[in-house]
Motif scaffolding. Structure first.
Motif, PDB file in Angstrom:
ATOM      1  N   ILE A  57       4.948   2.539  -8.425  1.00 10.73           N
ATOM      2  CA  ILE A  57       5.767   1.498  -9.049  1.00 10.73           C
ATOM      3  C   ILE A  57       7.143   1.437  -8.390  1.00 10.73           C
ATOM      4  O   ILE A  57       7.661   0.358  -8.088  1.00 10.73           O
ATOM      5  CB  ILE A  57       5.894   1.764 -10.561  1.00 10.73           C
ATOM      6  CG1 ILE A  57       4.535   1.525 -11.236  1.00 10.73           C
ATOM      7  CG2 ILE A  57       6.946   0.861 -11.194  1.00 10.73           C
ATOM      8  CD1 ILE A  57       4.492   1.996 -12.667  1.00 10.73           C
ATOM      9  N   ALA A  58       7.721   2.636  -8.120  1.00  9.72           N
ATOM     10  CA  ALA A  58       9.026   2.681  -7.468  1.00  9.72           C
ATOM     11  C   ALA A  58       8.964   2.051  -6.085  1.00  9.72           C
ATOM     12  O   ALA A  58       9.874   1.314  -5.675  1.00  9.72           O
ATOM     13  CB  ALA A  58       9.505   4.124  -7.363  1.00  9.72           C
ATOM     14  N   LEU A  59       7.860   2.321  -5.355  1.00 13.32           N
ATOM     15  CA  LEU A  59       7.696   1.751  -4.011  1.00 13.32           C
ATOM     16  C   LEU A  59       7.646   0.231  -4.071  1.00 13.32           C
ATOM     17  O   LEU A  59       8.309  -0.469  -3.302  1.00 13.32           O
ATOM     18  CB  LEU A  59       6.422   2.303  -3.373  1.00 13.32           C
ATOM     19  CG  LEU A  59       6.117   1.807  -1.965  1.00 13.32           C
ATOM     20  CD1 LEU A  59       7.144   2.343  -0.996  1.00 13.32           C
ATOM     21  CD2 LEU A  59       4.730   2.207  -1.528  1.00 13.32           C
ATOM     22  N   MET A  60       6.862  -0.301  -5.054  1.00 10.32           N
ATOM     23  CA  MET A  60       6.758  -1.755  -5.192  1.00 10.32           C
ATOM     24  C   MET A  60       8.121  -2.373  -5.498  1.00 10.32           C
ATOM     25  O   MET A  60       8.526  -3.366  -4.905  1.00 10.32           O
ATOM     26  CB  MET A  60       5.783  -2.097  -6.330  1.00 10.32           C
ATOM     27  CG  MET A  60       4.330  -1.899  -5.975  1.00 10.32           C
ATOM     28  SD  MET A  60       3.800  -3.048  -4.720  1.00 10.32           S
ATOM     29  CE  MET A  60       3.391  -1.961  -3.390  1.00 10.32           C
ATOM     30  N   LYS A  61       8.876  -1.707  -6.416  1.00 12.60           N
ATOM     31  CA  LYS A  61      10.208  -2.180  -6.772  1.00 12.60           C
ATOM     32  C   LYS A  61      11.099  -2.208  -5.534  1.00 12.60           C
ATOM     33  O   LYS A  61      11.829  -3.164  -5.303  1.00 12.60           O
ATOM     34  CB  LYS A  61      10.796  -1.225  -7.811  1.00 12.60           C
ATOM     35  CG  LYS A  61      11.035  -1.829  -9.177  1.00 12.60           C
ATOM     36  CD  LYS A  61      11.835  -0.819  -9.962  1.00 12.60           C
ATOM     37  CE  LYS A  61      11.784  -1.036 -11.442  1.00 12.60           C
ATOM     38  NZ  LYS A  61      12.270   0.142 -12.158  1.00 12.60           N
TER      39      LYS A  61
END
Lengths: 159, 111
Positions: A57-61
């Motif tokens: 999720i952090a990577l997508m953000k």
């Protein structure tokens, strides 16, 4: 042994990307993958499977923020370039990277260069990044805040 | 659906070409090495990324290959800008009209 385990997914990725399942392509892919593994020689790392979703999720953000920054950056620089008066107020601003690891410092320097009108040209031992800005009058607080947000996301991805 | 993809491809193509042209214009118009790196290193990369998006959407290039190329460009583009900027700074190429220079202050306070 671990390298042999990595060979299979890498070969699958190659076959997927080239979308050609003939025997000759399979052999070429095997040669390329073996070459990559010989050059990189990856070491086994402990994977924290439980952290994987939050890291993803952090990577997508991070990717979304980076893409947004890139678009704003492109438009801003384009406006400066096309303006007949060339409104440049360039200067060098020191930005602390606030990262312990070398990888973190390198990644945040990379992210800063991708953001509006900023380019890291020098670093010192404490990890302070000297950044060339097209518009140096922009408030320092804004830059520091953006940097802190990026650092938090990067830590979530790589911890 | 086909026409929507075609429209996206055309839009990306036009905007990408526009940004590439802006990159070249900036390279000619801007006054010194550092500002020129802003124009080529970022606006240029942005233009090429959009052209790749157009190629992925409009032609059967394949999403995987397009994504790999785009991420490769996003990694190498800023890296070359760092290298050239740092080298230019080390051999002491002058800046035009610097309003503020933290690096100069830092080196002065050290010596």
């Amino acid at each position: 042994m671990y390298n042999l385990l990595l060979l299979v997914p890498l070969l699958l990725v190659y076959l997927e990307l080239s979308s050609n399942f003939e025997l000759s392509n399979l052999i070429v892919g095997l040669l390329i993958v073996t070459g990559i593994l010989l050059l990189v020689r990856p070491r086994r790392r402990l994977m924290a499977w439980r952290r994987l979703p939050s890291a993803f999720i952090a990577l997508m953000k991070y990717v979304v923020i980076l893409a947004y920054d890139l678009i704003i950056s492109g438009i801003q620089v384009a406006r400066i370039v096309l303006d007949p008066a060339l409104p440049i107020k360039q200067g060098i601003v020191a930005i602390p990277s606030e990262s312990e690891s070398e990888l973190g410092t390198a990644l945040s320097a990379h992210a800063i260069t991708l953001t509006p009108g900023e380019l890291v040209i020098e670093m010192d031992e404490q990890g302070v990044m000297y950044t060339n800005c097209l518009d140096a009058t922009k408030s320092e607080k804004y830059v520091a805040e953006a940097q802190k947000m990026r650092m938090d996301l990067l830590e979530k991805i790589f911890s | 659906m086909e026409t929507i993809f075609q429209l996206i491809a055309i839009l990306a193509l036009v905007v990408g070409t526009l940004f590439s042209v802006v990159g070249v214009v900036g390279f000619i118009r801007l006054p010194d090495v550092y500002t020129r790196l802003h124009a080529t290193g970022k606006v240029g990369v942005f233009g090429v990324v959009l052209l790749l998006v157009a190629a992925v959407v409009g032609q059967p290039l394949g999403w995987g290959r397009g994504l790999v190329l785009i991420s490769f460009l996003m990694i190498t583009g800023p890296a070359t800008a760092h290298a050239i900027g740092s080298a230019a700074h080390r051999i002491g190429l002058p800046r035009q009209g610097a309003d503020r220079d933290d690096l100069l202050c830092a080196s002065k306070s050290k010596s």
